[in-house]
Design a protein around this motif. Structure first.
Motif, mmCIF file in Angstrom:
data_model
loop_
_atom_site.group_PDB
_atom_site.id
_atom_site.type_symbol
_atom_site.label_atom_id
_atom_site.label_comp_id
_atom_site.label_asym_id
_atom_site.label_seq_id
_atom_site.Cartn_x
_atom_site.Cartn_y
_atom_site.Cartn_z
ATOM 1 N N ALA A 1 -5.412 0.237 -2.142
ATOM 2 C CA ALA A 1 -6.235 1.442 -2.585
ATOM 3 C C ALA A 1 -7.200 0.506 -3.721
ATOM 4 O O ALA A 1 -6.718 -0.476 -3.976
ATOM 5 N N PRO A 2 -8.030 1.106 -4.245
ATOM 6 C CA PRO A 2 -8.765 0.596 -5.193
ATOM 7 C C PRO A 2 -7.981 0.162 -6.486
ATOM 8 O O PRO A 2 -6.929 0.876 -6.681
ATOM 9 N N GLY B 1 -0.963 1.348 -2.644
ATOM 10 C CA GLY B 1 -1.000 0.630 -3.593
ATOM 11 C C GLY B 1 -2.187 -0.474 -3.572
ATOM 12 O O GLY B 1 -2.770 -0.626 -2.530
ATOM 13 N N GLU B 2 -2.087 -1.142 -4.550
ATOM 14 C CA GLU B 2 -3.269 -2.380 -4.624
ATOM 15 C C GLU B 2 -2.483 -3.638 -3.726
ATOM 16 O O GLU B 2 -1.397 -3.838 -3.936
ATOM 17 N N VAL C 1 5.032 6.706 -0.870
ATOM 18 C CA VAL C 1 5.907 5.410 -1.736
ATOM 19 C C VAL C 1 4.742 4.877 -2.250
ATOM 20 O O VAL C 1 4.046 4.281 -1.771
ATOM 21 N N VAL C 2 4.385 5.024 -3.738
ATOM 22 C CA VAL C 2 3.603 4.462 -4.646
ATOM 23 C C VAL C 2 4.053 3.217 -5.185
ATOM 24 O O VAL C 2 4.910 2.807 -5.837
ATOM 25 N N GLU C 3 3.056 2.029 -4.923
ATOM 26 C CA GLU C 3 3.210 0.671 -5.562
ATOM 27 C C GLU C 3 2.425 0.565 -6.989
ATOM 28 O O GLU C 3 1.244 0.551 -6.864
ATOM 29 N N MET C 4 2.900 0.648 -7.887
ATOM 30 C CA MET C 4 2.502 0.343 -9.249
ATOM 31 C C MET C 4 2.156 -1.223 -9.835
ATOM 32 O O MET C 4 1.754 -1.487 -10.810
ATOM 33 N N ARG C 5 2.684 -1.802 -8.924
ATOM 34 C CA ARG C 5 2.377 -3.297 -9.255
ATOM 35 C C ARG C 5 3.235 -3.957 -10.264
ATOM 36 O O ARG C 5 3.887 -4.967 -10.202
ATOM 37 N N PHE C 6 2.736 -3.498 -11.440
ATOM 38 C CA PHE C 6 3.724 -3.713 -12.842
ATOM 39 C C PHE C 6 3.891 -2.402 -13.460
ATOM 40 O O PHE C 6 3.157 -1.634 -13.415
#
Length: 325
Positions: A55-56, A28-29, A77-82
């Motif tokens: 990640a970009p 994730g970012e 595990v993907v972090e989508m921030r919001f």
């Protein structure tokens, strides 16, 4: 038992699973600097940039890469921030991750966890404040988790990481600092098993995520007035614990569903419809929902507060349903 915050519990869950299984990794970012809210603080030092991957700024690229990696045998595990920003990656999640196992006849799986911070938080306005859990519950192939406590954050996240299906894991931003007891040792919370926060006899309230705490505050106020509320925290919206909800409403005869998300087409409607279909003749009052109006969330605190479902509004709804006002 140990005391941890909601944020710490999620970080501990991920760290434990990464130590247990070398195929678990996160992407994730801004993860290298600990994540936007500190959910990944210290993890890059332990696991390195190969497993805590920055990640970009492209949610579609992040999700697409993670879906492919999951299909190849790893557990991203993907972090989508919001949660709002995850909308940029809907095709990858909805058309690819959710459908791959079915479309390939079970020959592949997508063991993917998508962490999405949800909800209103410090005047973040319309593009950073949404609760979109009802969208995901509508999509076949997805599991949807909405923990309300540190213990459930840890137990559900560990279960999600071990799942062979894609899980949308929705953490409320306003709960990051909430502290509570978390069981020691291996702690897993199964999907589809609701939690009875407090037992009661006059009316059932069903909720999830941060709204559970609002409902609990209302229940305490009502108890002082002699109104006994049974409060159920769903914990997961899909699968959801129909049996526990139906059993409670069969006992109390009344149901109020509360959630922060917009009421129109919210998941509360699914619960209300199910209870009305199964128990309609046994109800002492019509099923009622409390959700946000179908409007956008403003920056200004007074306007933001105008769309909140408060403990006062919840208590008033209960009083009207039991004939106390």
């Amino acid at each position: 038992m140990a005391t941890a915050s909601y944020m710490e519990a999620g970080r501990d869950a991920l760290a434990e699973e990464m130590r247990r299984d070398p195929l678990v990794w996160a992407v994730g970012e801004d993860l290298g600097r600990g994540g936007v809210f500190g959910q990944y603080k210290g993890l890059v030092e332990e696991f390195g940039p190969e497993r805590i991957s920055d990640a970009p700024i492209s949610e579609a690229a992040i999700m697409g890469a993670a879906v492919g990696a999951a299909m190849m045998g790893t557990r991203p595990v993907v972090e989508m921030r919001f949660s709002d920003f995850a909308l940029c990656a809907m095709d990858e999640l909805i058309n690819q991750a959710a459908k791959a196992r079915f479309m390939f006849g079970g020959q592949t799986r997508v063991p993917l966890v998508v962490r999405e911070p949800i909800g209103m938080w410090r005047s973040s306005a319309a593009q950073h404040s949404q609760s979109l859990e009802g969208w995901y519950a509508h999509v076949p192939g997805l599991v949807v988790a909405c923990p309300s406590t540190p213990a459930d954050t840890k137990g559900l996240l560990k279960t999600a990481i071990r799942s062979d299906d894609p899980v949308v894991f929705m953490e409320h931003k306003n709960l990051w600092a909430l502290t509570g007891e978390v069981p020691d040792g291996e702690h897993l919370v199964p999907f589809g098993e609701a939690r009875i926060v407090r037992p009661g006899t006059d009316l059932t309230i069903v909720s999830w995520s941060a709204q559970v705490h609002v409902a609990a505050e209302a229940a305490v106020t009502l108890a002082a007035e002699g109104i006994s509320v049974e409060l159920i925290d769903l914990r997961t919206l899909w699968p959801w614990d129909r049996d526990r909800v139906l059993g409670s409403v069969e006992k109390t005869g009344r149901l109020l569903v509360t959630h922060e998300a917009v009421s129109v087409a919210g998941f509360g409607a699914e619960i209300a419809a199910t209870v009305a279909e199964r128990l309609g003749r046994h109800l002492k009052a019509p099923v009622r929902r409390l959700g946000a109006p179908r409007t956008l969330i403003a920056y200004a605190p007074p306007l933001e507060n105008a769309v909140r479902i408060t403990a006062t509004a919840t208590a008033d709804a209960v009083r009207s349903m039991v004939g106390r006002r």
